[in-house]
Motif scaffolding. Structure first.
Motif, short mmCIF file in Angstrom:
data_model
loop_
_atom_site.label_atom_id
_atom_site.label_comp_id
_atom_site.label_asym_id
_atom_site.label_seq_id
_atom_site.Cartn_x
_atom_site.Cartn_y
_atom_site.Cartn_z
N UNK A 124 1.80 -9.85 12.18
CA UNK A 124 2.97 -10.30 12.92
C UNK A 124 2.89 -9.75 14.33
N UNK A 125 2.97 -10.63 15.31
CA UNK A 125 3.03 -10.23 16.72
C UNK A 125 1.92 -9.27 17.09
N UNK A 126 0.71 -9.56 16.61
CA UNK A 126 -0.44 -8.73 16.95
C UNK A 126 -0.57 -7.47 16.13
N UNK A 127 0.42 -7.17 15.29
CA UNK A 127 0.35 -5.98 14.45
C UNK A 127 0.04 -6.40 13.01
N UNK A 128 -0.72 -5.57 12.32
CA UNK A 128 -1.09 -5.85 10.93
C UNK A 128 -0.61 -4.72 10.04
N UNK A 129 -0.21 -5.08 8.83
CA UNK A 129 0.15 -4.06 7.86
C UNK A 129 -0.25 -4.53 6.47
N UNK A 130 -0.70 -3.61 5.67
CA UNK A 130 -1.15 -3.91 4.31
C UNK A 130 -0.08 -3.51 3.32
N UNK A 131 0.26 -4.41 2.42
CA UNK A 131 1.28 -4.14 1.41
C UNK A 131 0.72 -3.37 0.24
N UNK A 132 1.54 -3.25 -0.79
CA UNK A 132 1.12 -2.53 -1.99
C UNK A 132 0.05 -3.32 -2.74
N UNK A 133 -0.65 -2.60 -3.60
CA UNK A 133 -1.68 -3.21 -4.44
C UNK A 133 -1.09 -3.73 -5.75
N UNK A 134 -1.60 -4.87 -6.18
CA UNK A 134 -1.21 -5.43 -7.47
C UNK A 134 -2.46 -5.57 -8.32
N UNK A 135 -2.43 -5.02 -9.51
CA UNK A 135 -3.58 -5.07 -10.40
C UNK A 135 -3.73 -6.47 -10.98
N UNK A 136 -4.99 -6.90 -11.19
CA UNK A 136 -5.22 -8.15 -11.91
C UNK A 136 -6.31 -7.95 -12.95
#
Length: 347
Positions: A124-136
Motif C-alpha cells: 500500500x502506497x509504496x509500503x509493504x507488510x507481511x501478515x500472519x502465517x496460515x498452515x496448509x
C-alpha cells in the motif's frame, strides 16, 4: 476468523488483511485455493498488490552441525491495482498452483511433522507488510501413495519425515530443499540396512523416486550409504504391481554393496556429495553425517498389513510436538524467514 493484524508499516488506521484457505489437504501440482479478506482503514488506500508466499520449515546440515530455518519457495500475486475505501470490506478469491515438488505433510490424514505455511504480503502506497502465517496441508499424489502403500505391504515401517535444505545431484530437483521419508527396514532387509530414506521429486510428466539406504557394516567392511534413482509415471497407477516393483528397487539398492557407485538397471547410483547435499552433476557420495534430526514426526509409526502404511501416534507425544513445532514456526521472526527465502531463491 478475526482480522489478525494491522498493517504495521501504516500504523493504526491502516487496512487489515486476513487470508482464509479452503478446507482440506491440497495435492502437489494442484490448486491451493482460498480468499484474502480486506478491511479498509480510516482513509482510502491504493492497494498496489496482494502477494502470497509459500514457506517451509527446513533443516540444513553444515560443518558446525545442524540448524533450522524458513525458506520461501514460491510467490504468487493474486490481486492489486484497486482502491480500498475507508471501512470497505472486500474479498479477493485465489487459486494458485502448488509446485509439483511440494512436500507431503500428511498420510491417511495423519500429520507427518512437516510444516508449510502461506503468508500474505499487502503493498500500500509504496509500503509493504507481511501478515500472519496460515498452515496448509498436502496429501500424497496417487503414485506417491501407491509406493508408500507398497513399502507398508512389504513390512517397512514409518520412522519420521523432514525437509533438507540443498539439492540432490543428478536429479531434476527444482526446489531449494527436498523431503525425506525415513522408513525402518522390513525383516527381509533388516540384516543389510538400518533405515531407508525415500524422496519424491514429482513433475507434470512423472516422478523421480530417490532411495537411500543407511547400510549395516559387515565384519570386514564399514557401514555406508547407497543411493539409487528410479522414474515412474503418473499414469496407470492402479494397474502396476507396486509391491513387486518396490521390492525390485530394494534388491538393487542392497546389491550396491558389491558394486558401489555403479549404474543400476533402472536408474543410476549417485551421491548427494559432501554432507548429503552435494552439487548438481556429482556422481559420488560423501559421508552420511550422524545425528540426523528426525523431526517432530519421530514416534509416529507405520504398521504393515492389509491396509499398508497406517500412521498412528504413540503415547500422544507426536501431536503435542507437532503443535509446538507449528507454533514456533508461525510465531517466528519474519526477518529470518525473509532472509532464508532469499537464500533459497539465490541457491
Amino acid at each position: 476468523m478475526v482480522f489478525k493484524r494491522l498493517l504495521g508499516s501504516l500504523g493504526v488506521g491502516g487496512p487489515t488483511v486476513d487470508t482464509v484457505l479452503d478446507p482440506g489437504a491440497a495435492l502437489p501440482g494442484a490448486s491451493l485455493s482460498g480468499q484474502v479478506h480486506l478491511r479498509g482503514g480510516d482513509a482510502d488506500f491504493e492497494i498496489e498488490h496482494l502477494t502470497l508466499e509459500l514457506l517451509a520449515r527446513v533443516e540444513a546440515e553444515h560443518e558446525d552441525g545442524e540448524s533450522e530455518g524458513t525458506v520461501v519457495f514460491e510467490r504468487f500475486t493474486v490481486g492489486g491495482g484497486f482502491r480500498l475505501a475507508a471501512g470497505e470490506e472486500r474479498t479477493v478469491p485465489f487459486g494458485v498452483a502448488l509446485p509439483w515438488e511440494t512436500p507431503v505433510t500428511e498420510l491417511y490424514g495423519q500429520p507427518l511433522g512437516i510444516v508449510l505455511g502461506v503468508r500474505t504480503e499487502l503493498a500500500v502506497a509504496g509500503a509493504k507488510d507481511k501478515g500472519d502465517l496460515d498452515q496448509f496441508a498436502v496429501r500424497p499424489l496417487p503414485v506417491q501413495e501407491a509406493i508408500l502403500e507398497a513399502f507398508g505391504q512389504l513390512g517397512f515401517g514409518f520412522r519420521s519425515a523432514d525437509l533438507e535444505y540443498g539439492r540432490i545431484g543428478g536429479t531434476g530437483q527444482q526446489l531449494p530443499f527436498y523431503q525425506e521419508l525415513e522408513l525402518t527396514p522390513s525383516p527381509q532387509y533388516a540384516h543389510a540396512v538400518n533405515e531407508i530414506e525415500v524422496t519424491f521429486l514429482a513433475t507434470p510428466g512423472g516422478m523421480e523416486v530417490v532411495l537411500e539406504a543407511d547400510k549395516r557394516g559387515g565384519f570386514l567392511s564399514a557401514g555406508h550409504d547407497a543411493l539409487t534413482r528410479f522414474t515412474v509415471s503418473h499414469d496407470g497407477v492402479e494397474h502396476q504391481d507396486w509391491n513387486a516393483l518396490v521390492d525390485g528397487w530394494m534388491r538393487q539398492l542392497v546389491e550396491h554393496r558389491a558394486s558401489y557407485g555403479s549404474p543400476s538397471a533402472y536408474g543410476h547410483a549417485y551421491g548427494h556429495g559432501d554432507g548429503r547435499h552435494g552439487h548438481d552433476g556429482d556422481h559420488h557420495h560423501g559421508g552420511h553425517q550422524d545425528g540426523h534430526r528426525s523431526g517432530p514426526g519421530m514416534g509416529t509409526v507405520v504398521a504393515a498389513g492389509a491396509a499398508g502404511l497406517a500412521v498412528g501416534v504413540v503415547g500422544g507425544m507426536v501431536a503435542a510436538e507437532v503443535v509446538d513445532e507449528v507454533g514456533d514456526f508461525f510465531e517466528g521472526d519474519e526477518d529470518d524467514a525473509g532472509e532464508a527465502g532469499e537464500a533459497g531463491e539465490e541457491d
